[in-house]
Scaffold this motif. Structure first.
Motif: not given
Length: 132
Positions: A115-127
């Motif tokens: 999550r840290k490396k990709q800069g994503i957090a709760q609620g983000d839509v990811v593929t």
């Protein structure tokens, strides 16, 4: 059979589980897009209310869950989990997805380092791209 492209996932499951036919997995896997969500344990007492324990998951459902289910025999572990290879952005890792009756599919844990490396957090839509 050379690959499973176009075959019904339930047919693949039947061939593997009921007839013990080794059906190879088609192509390079599957792609799935969905929101990242946070799970925390239910507060049973005052100590649990202050816990920092939490897990981030992506729920894998629909056709991709059906395809994973069909590919699972011979590739699964404890509690019905399925070993998978995952690509998310520039990150790749191996983990397990866990079956979820509530979701009708699988739960893919996304660890903090990813999550840290990709800069994503709760609620983000990811593929993600998944393969077994």
């Amino acid at each position: 059979m050379d690959d499973t492209a176009g075959l019904d996932p339930e047919l693949i499951r039947f061939l593997r589980e009921e007839l013990d036919v080794d059906v190879p997995v088609a192509g390079n896997g599957w792609e799935f897009t969905g929101p990242l969500w946070l799970w925390r344990p239910k507060a049973q007492d005052d100590a649990a209310k202050t816990t920092t324990t939490a897990w981030h998951f992506l729920t894998i459902d629909g056709d991709v869950a059906a395809a994973l289910r069909a590919a699972a025999p011979g590739r699964s572990a404890a509690w019905g989990s399925v070993y998978v290879k995952v690509n998310l952005g520039t990150s790749s890792w191996e983990t397990s997805v866990f079956p979820s009756k509530d979701a009708g599919g699988y739960l893919l844990p996304i660890k903090a380092a990813i999550r840290k490396k990709q800069g994503i957090a709760q609620g983000d839509v990811v593929t993600v791209q998944l393969s077994v």
